[in-house]
Design a protein around this motif. Structure first.
Motif, PDB file in Angstrom:
ATOM      1  N   LYS A 472     -10.879  11.086   2.349  1.00  0.00           N
ATOM      2  CA  LYS A 472     -10.139  11.532   3.529  1.00  0.00           C
ATOM      3  C   LYS A 472      -8.654  11.609   3.196  1.00  0.00           C
ATOM      4  O   LYS A 472      -8.022  10.610   2.884  1.00  0.00           O
ATOM      5  CB  LYS A 472     -10.380  10.570   4.690  1.00  0.00           C
ATOM      6  CG  LYS A 472      -9.727  11.009   5.991  1.00  0.00           C
ATOM      7  CD  LYS A 472     -10.065  10.030   7.119  1.00  0.00           C
ATOM      8  CE  LYS A 472      -9.410  10.467   8.414  1.00  0.00           C
ATOM      9  NZ  LYS A 472      -9.709   9.505   9.519  1.00  0.00           N
ATOM     10  N   ALA A 473      -8.079  12.779   3.268  1.00  0.00           N
ATOM     11  CA  ALA A 473      -6.688  12.996   2.874  1.00  0.00           C
ATOM     12  C   ALA A 473      -5.727  12.355   3.866  1.00  0.00           C
ATOM     13  O   ALA A 473      -5.950  12.393   5.080  1.00  0.00           O
ATOM     14  CB  ALA A 473      -6.409  14.490   2.763  1.00  0.00           C
ATOM     15  N   ASP A 474      -4.662  11.769   3.323  1.00  0.00           N
ATOM     16  CA  ASP A 474      -3.552  11.223   4.141  1.00  0.00           C
ATOM     17  C   ASP A 474      -4.028  10.248   5.209  1.00  0.00           C
ATOM     18  O   ASP A 474      -3.467  10.188   6.309  1.00  0.00           O
ATOM     19  CB  ASP A 474      -2.773  12.360   4.799  1.00  0.00           C
ATOM     20  CG  ASP A 474      -2.187  13.318   3.783  1.00  0.00           C
ATOM     21  OD1 ASP A 474      -1.740  12.844   2.725  1.00  0.00           O
ATOM     22  OD2 ASP A 474      -2.199  14.535   4.043  1.00  0.00           O
ATOM     23  N   GLN A 475      -5.057   9.471   4.921  1.00  0.00           N
ATOM     24  CA  GLN A 475      -5.523   8.527   5.932  1.00  0.00           C
ATOM     25  C   GLN A 475      -4.597   7.322   6.028  1.00  0.00           C
ATOM     26  O   GLN A 475      -3.878   6.980   5.087  1.00  0.00           O
ATOM     27  CB  GLN A 475      -6.954   8.072   5.619  1.00  0.00           C
ATOM     28  CG  GLN A 475      -7.100   7.257   4.338  1.00  0.00           C
ATOM     29  CD  GLN A 475      -8.538   6.859   4.073  1.00  0.00           C
ATOM     30  OE1 GLN A 475      -9.213   6.318   4.945  1.00  0.00           O
ATOM     31  NE2 GLN A 475      -9.025   7.164   2.872  1.00  0.00           N
ATOM     32  N   ASP A 476      -4.631   6.681   7.164  1.00  0.00           N
ATOM     33  CA  ASP A 476      -3.842   5.485   7.410  1.00  0.00           C
ATOM     34  C   ASP A 476      -4.537   4.306   6.739  1.00  0.00           C
ATOM     35  O   ASP A 476      -5.684   3.984   7.059  1.00  0.00           O
ATOM     36  CB  ASP A 476      -3.738   5.253   8.922  1.00  0.00           C
ATOM     37  CG  ASP A 476      -2.940   4.006   9.274  1.00  0.00           C
ATOM     38  OD1 ASP A 476      -2.359   3.391   8.354  1.00  0.00           O
ATOM     39  OD2 ASP A 476      -2.913   3.638  10.473  1.00  0.00           O
ATOM     40  N   VAL A 477      -3.848   3.674   5.787  1.00  0.00           N
ATOM     41  CA  VAL A 477      -4.453   2.548   5.067  1.00  0.00           C
ATOM     42  C   VAL A 477      -3.846   1.216   5.509  1.00  0.00           C
ATOM     43  O   VAL A 477      -4.037   0.196   4.844  1.00  0.00           O
ATOM     44  CB  VAL A 477      -4.301   2.717   3.536  1.00  0.00           C
ATOM     45  CG1 VAL A 477      -4.991   3.974   3.058  1.00  0.00           C
ATOM     46  CG2 VAL A 477      -2.838   2.693   3.126  1.00  0.00           C
ATOM     47  N   SER A 478      -3.130   1.223   6.620  1.00  0.00           N
ATOM     48  CA  SER A 478      -2.423   0.008   7.031  1.00  0.00           C
ATOM     49  C   SER A 478      -3.361  -1.145   7.353  1.00  0.00           C
ATOM     50  O   SER A 478      -2.926  -2.301   7.416  1.00  0.00           O
ATOM     51  CB  SER A 478      -1.532   0.300   8.246  1.00  0.00           C
ATOM     52  OG  SER A 478      -2.313   0.741   9.348  1.00  0.00           O
ATOM     53  N   CYS A 479      -4.658  -0.855   7.534  1.00  0.00           N
ATOM     54  CA  CYS A 479      -5.609  -1.936   7.803  1.00  0.00           C
ATOM     55  C   CYS A 479      -5.639  -2.956   6.665  1.00  0.00           C
ATOM     56  O   CYS A 479      -5.962  -4.135   6.882  1.00  0.00           O
ATOM     57  CB  CYS A 479      -7.006  -1.381   8.041  1.00  0.00           C
ATOM     58  SG  CYS A 479      -7.716  -0.489   6.630  1.00  0.00           S
ATOM     59  N   VAL A 480      -5.284  -2.533   5.442  1.00  0.00           N
ATOM     60  CA  VAL A 480      -5.362  -3.456   4.311  1.00  0.00           C
ATOM     61  C   VAL A 480      -4.264  -4.518   4.353  1.00  0.00           C
ATOM     62  O   VAL A 480      -4.316  -5.486   3.593  1.00  0.00           O
ATOM     63  CB  VAL A 480      -5.317  -2.715   2.958  1.00  0.00           C
ATOM     64  CG1 VAL A 480      -6.497  -1.762   2.829  1.00  0.00           C
ATOM     65  CG2 VAL A 480      -4.002  -2.006   2.753  1.00  0.00           C
ATOM     66  N   GLN A 501       3.755  -2.765  -0.031  1.00  0.00           N
ATOM     67  CA  GLN A 501       3.827  -1.316   0.140  1.00  0.00           C
ATOM     68  C   GLN A 501       3.335  -0.582  -1.107  1.00  0.00           C
ATOM     69  O   GLN A 501       2.663   0.452  -1.014  1.00  0.00           O
ATOM     70  CB  GLN A 501       5.264  -0.907   0.476  1.00  0.00           C
ATOM     71  CG  GLN A 501       5.768  -1.453   1.813  1.00  0.00           C
ATOM     72  CD  GLN A 501       4.897  -1.021   2.979  1.00  0.00           C
ATOM     73  OE1 GLN A 501       4.423   0.114   3.019  1.00  0.00           O
ATOM     74  NE2 GLN A 501       4.686  -1.927   3.926  1.00  0.00           N
ATOM     75  N   ARG A 502       3.671  -1.109  -2.282  1.00  0.00           N
ATOM     76  CA  ARG A 502       3.190  -0.481  -3.525  1.00  0.00           C
ATOM     77  C   ARG A 502       1.662  -0.520  -3.576  1.00  0.00           C
ATOM     78  O   ARG A 502       1.025   0.475  -3.951  1.00  0.00           O
ATOM     79  CB  ARG A 502       3.779  -1.202  -4.737  1.00  0.00           C
ATOM     80  CG  ARG A 502       3.116  -0.815  -6.052  1.00  0.00           C
ATOM     81  CD  ARG A 502       3.832  -1.396  -7.251  1.00  0.00           C
ATOM     82  NE  ARG A 502       5.027  -0.607  -7.545  1.00  0.00           N
ATOM     83  CZ  ARG A 502       5.818  -0.821  -8.592  1.00  0.00           C
ATOM     84  NH1 ARG A 502       5.562  -1.811  -9.422  1.00  0.00           N
ATOM     85  NH2 ARG A 502       6.863  -0.059  -8.798  1.00  0.00           N
ATOM     86  N   ILE A 503       1.082  -1.659  -3.218  1.00  0.00           N
ATOM     87  CA  ILE A 503      -0.378  -1.781  -3.238  1.00  0.00           C
ATOM     88  C   ILE A 503      -0.995  -0.797  -2.244  1.00  0.00           C
ATOM     89  O   ILE A 503      -2.011  -0.152  -2.541  1.00  0.00           O
ATOM     90  CB  ILE A 503      -0.800  -3.233  -2.947  1.00  0.00           C
ATOM     91  CG1 ILE A 503      -0.387  -4.141  -4.114  1.00  0.00           C
ATOM     92  CG2 ILE A 503      -2.297  -3.320  -2.706  1.00  0.00           C
ATOM     93  CD1 ILE A 503      -0.606  -5.614  -3.861  1.00  0.00           C
ATOM     94  N   GLU A 504      -0.391  -0.640  -1.057  1.00  0.00           N
ATOM     95  CA  GLU A 504      -0.918   0.311  -0.079  1.00  0.00           C
ATOM     96  C   GLU A 504      -0.932   1.731  -0.647  1.00  0.00           C
ATOM     97  O   GLU A 504      -1.909   2.474  -0.474  1.00  0.00           O
ATOM     98  CB  GLU A 504      -0.079   0.279   1.198  1.00  0.00           C
ATOM     99  CG  GLU A 504      -0.368  -0.908   2.106  1.00  0.00           C
ATOM    100  CD  GLU A 504       0.256  -0.738   3.478  1.00  0.00           C
ATOM    101  OE1 GLU A 504       0.576   0.414   3.850  1.00  0.00           O
ATOM    102  OE2 GLU A 504       0.426  -1.739   4.180  1.00  0.00           O
ATOM    103  N   ARG A 505       0.150   2.135  -1.319  1.00  0.00           N
ATOM    104  CA  ARG A 505       0.185   3.481  -1.905  1.00  0.00           C
ATOM    105  C   ARG A 505      -0.919   3.644  -2.943  1.00  0.00           C
ATOM    106  O   ARG A 505      -1.549   4.713  -3.044  1.00  0.00           O
ATOM    107  CB  ARG A 505       1.559   3.740  -2.529  1.00  0.00           C
ATOM    108  CG  ARG A 505       2.684   3.883  -1.501  1.00  0.00           C
ATOM    109  CD  ARG A 505       3.943   4.435  -2.146  1.00  0.00           C
ATOM    110  NE  ARG A 505       4.521   3.514  -3.118  1.00  0.00           N
ATOM    111  CZ  ARG A 505       5.409   2.567  -2.817  1.00  0.00           C
ATOM    112  NH1 ARG A 505       5.804   2.387  -1.558  1.00  0.00           N
ATOM    113  NH2 ARG A 505       5.909   1.788  -3.768  1.00  0.00           N
ATOM    114  N   MET A 506      -1.152   2.587  -3.724  1.00  0.00           N
ATOM    115  CA  MET A 506      -2.213   2.648  -4.728  1.00  0.00           C
ATOM    116  C   MET A 506      -3.596   2.692  -4.074  1.00  0.00           C
ATOM    117  O   MET A 506      -4.501   3.382  -4.570  1.00  0.00           O
ATOM    118  CB  MET A 506      -2.103   1.454  -5.675  1.00  0.00           C
ATOM    119  CG  MET A 506      -0.889   1.515  -6.589  1.00  0.00           C
ATOM    120  SD  MET A 506      -0.733   0.009  -7.595  1.00  0.00           S
ATOM    121  CE  MET A 506       0.461   0.540  -8.833  1.00  0.00           C
ATOM    122  N   VAL A 507      -3.769   1.977  -2.974  1.00  0.00           N
ATOM    123  CA  VAL A 507      -5.035   2.046  -2.238  1.00  0.00           C
ATOM    124  C   VAL A 507      -5.292   3.488  -1.796  1.00  0.00           C
ATOM    125  O   VAL A 507      -6.414   4.011  -1.921  1.00  0.00           O
ATOM    126  CB  VAL A 507      -5.014   1.093  -1.028  1.00  0.00           C
ATOM    127  CG1 VAL A 507      -6.209   1.365  -0.110  1.00  0.00           C
ATOM    128  CG2 VAL A 507      -5.051  -0.364  -1.485  1.00  0.00           C
TER     129      VAL A 507
END
Length: 528
Positions: A472-480, A501-507
């Motif tokens: 899913k493109a550009d999904q919100d990963v803030s749940c992590v 924030q770096r880990i979120e971008r990698m997720v």
């Protein structure tokens, strides 16, 4: 060719040596007599690691001609091991060292002089009592696995006939106390942190309970607490000893070596008259003995201070070995590997492991001085991981990952912060932690579902990543954020550490779609 052949009068060693078997260089009968009359070492736990490592080290010491006592092995858990793996072969065994180049070394181990069942229901118990009452005894050691040091209220309440290993040893120490408060050292050789403390805690618990129950005098409790008489040193042990390998069995059979049948007990111990293990090994021991010790340094043991033992263990567990294993476990499962030896041949995985160890972890390694951290990592990557005989899997190493991350990566991150180092220099460790979220999703890089390995927090952590969708493109990963702020899992709040924030971008990159794991791994592992 049978093991017991070497005990026969007129034994001809020619055929064995021609086929590459190293034979004992000492008088086996003389060592057995001297050990029976004046034993110095009794070891609890007769499993494969004992035969492949402590017993083999003693073999090397005996082969120097500078020592003349063997080791008495006592089994506390699976008594069939004595009946099936020791006594039919007159306590002899064959050690097969497995090398990364696919070759093997073969050595007959004759350092074990007696094998005993450590329980009062057997006559062997009387022999153990005799050994513990002998002033010559210097060391009591263990390879019983970490859970072997457990005890509970029920066993403490059984009095002087406990079931658990530490209760039995405490009962035998009581015999040594009654023989004249004789000194001895109680030495763990198991792969667990501060292992001597686990032995001490158990012995103290039994002694204190027996005092409260009126079974032993206060003087016995004082005896086991007196470090001039009884000590519980720490050690760090590292050697892989897998179950008997089919390739090894075939090699031995081709030599004409007859004692190559597998042995499985009713308690599902899997062994054989031979034991196979990797060639690399480390045993670092705190040199704190009260009645002398067998000179195992002649066989390669490193004796040192408690502080140095702790530094070696910290080096192994938090930077130079265990974290690299976990990285391979996570990515190995995602990339479809089922053998560690095959995975390390992957150029991206190899780069990940090398750079995580040499570049990102190394700045916070405390060099213990006796083992070079760079050489330790080098042996791990170049000798241990590629070994084709090692049947280890990413799936096994991935077990209980939530319980390991705080030590294996959190410690490095905390040291970066404590030493004022810039955590923004960390790239591969954040990638590994980001990949953990993708691993929890249970879908590999080809889009195929897999079952993550057992873990006490698996369901809870999978619920956190459940909103994420692969592809899913550009999904919100803030749940992590709920995952990566958990100090109980990572040892630090990764956002407070400047890595969230770096880990979120990698997720986001890892969840981008089929092949995203490989793309991200290659990008970060090869970019510097």
């Amino acid at each position: 060719m049978k093991l017991t052949d070497i005990l026969n009068p007129g034994f001809n060693a020619g055929e064995w040596e021609q086929k590459g078997y190293e034979l004992p260089k000492f008088d086996i009968a003389a060592v057995r007599r001297k050990t029976h009359d004046a034993p110095t070492w009794v070891h609890f736990g007769g499993g494969n690691i004992f035969r492949a490592f402590p017993a083999a080290i003693l073999e090397d010491a005996l082969n120097t001609g500078k020592y003349d006592r063997g080791v008495v092995v006592a089994e506390t858990f699976d008594y069939e091991v004595v009946d099936k793996a020791y006594r039919p072969y007159d306590n002899l065994s064959l050690l097969v060292s497995l090398k990364a180049d696919g070759t093997v070394d073969k050595k007959v181990i004759a350092s074990v002089t007696e094998s005993l069942k450590a329980d009062p229901q057997f006559d062997d118990w009387n022999r153990l009592v005799e050994i513990f009452r002998n002033p010559s005894l210097q060391m009591v050691s263990f390879t019983i696995t970490e859970k072997g040091y457990a005890f509970n209220d029920a066993d403490l309440a059984r009095g002087l006939e406990p079931v658990f290993a530490l209760g039995k040893v405490t009962a035998l120490l009581y015999e040594r106390f009654k023989a004249g408060r004789l000194p001895v050292t109680v030495q763990s050789m198991d792969n667990c942190s501060h292992n001597g403390d686990k032995v001490r805690t158990g012995v103290f618990a039994y002694a204190d309970r027996w005092l409260a129950d009126g079974l032993v005098p206060q003087e016995f409790v004082d005896y086991v607490h007196d470090e001039s008489l009884i000590t519980f040193p720490w050690s760090m042990i590292d050697k892989i000893t897998p179950r008997p390998h089919a390739k090894v069995k075939e090699m031995l059979a081709a030599d004409g070596f007859a004692d190559n049948d597998y042995i499985e007990t009713s308690r599902h111990t899997f062994t054989a008259p031979f034991v196979n293990s990797e060639e690399t090994q480390y045993l670092v021991v705190e040199d704190h003995y009260t009645n002398g010790r067998p000179p195992l340094d002649l066989g390669g043991v490193i004796y040192t201070s408690r502080d140095i033992v702790d530094k070696v263990e910290t080096m192994k567990v938090t930077t130079c070995l265990n974290p690299l294993h976990t990285a391979m476990a996570i990515f190995g499962c995602l990339l479809g590997y089922d053998l560690i030896s095959a995975e390390i041949a992957d150029a991206d995985i190899r780069a990940l492991v090398q750079k995580t160890g040499y570049i990102e972890a190394m700045p916070v390694v405390t060099d213990p001085g006796i083992i070079n951290p760079y050489e330790f990592i080098g042996a791990f990557i170049n000798k241990r991981l590629p070994n084709p005989f090692m049947p280890d899997t990413p799936q096994r190493i991935a077990m209980d990952t939530s319980q390991k991350l705080a030590i294996r990566f959190g410690e490095t991150i905390r040291k970066y912060i404590a030493r004022g180092l810039d955590t923004s220099n960390l790239v591969l460790i954040p990638l590994i932690l980001a990949a953990y979220a993708r691993y929890l999703k249970g879908i590999d890089d080809n889009g195929k579902p897999f079952d993550p390995s057992p873990d006490p927090l698996l369901a809870e952590l999978q619920a956190i990543v459940a909103p994420l969708t692969i592809g899913k493109a550009d999904q919100d990963v803030s749940c992590v954020e709920r995952l990566y702020r958990r100090k109980d899992i990572f040892g630090v709040d990764l956002y407070e550490a400047g890595l969230g924030q770096r880990i979120e971008r990698m997720v986001s990159e890892l969840f981008a779609g089929t092949g995203a794991v490989r793309t991200a791994l290659h990008k970060y592992a090869t970019r510097r």
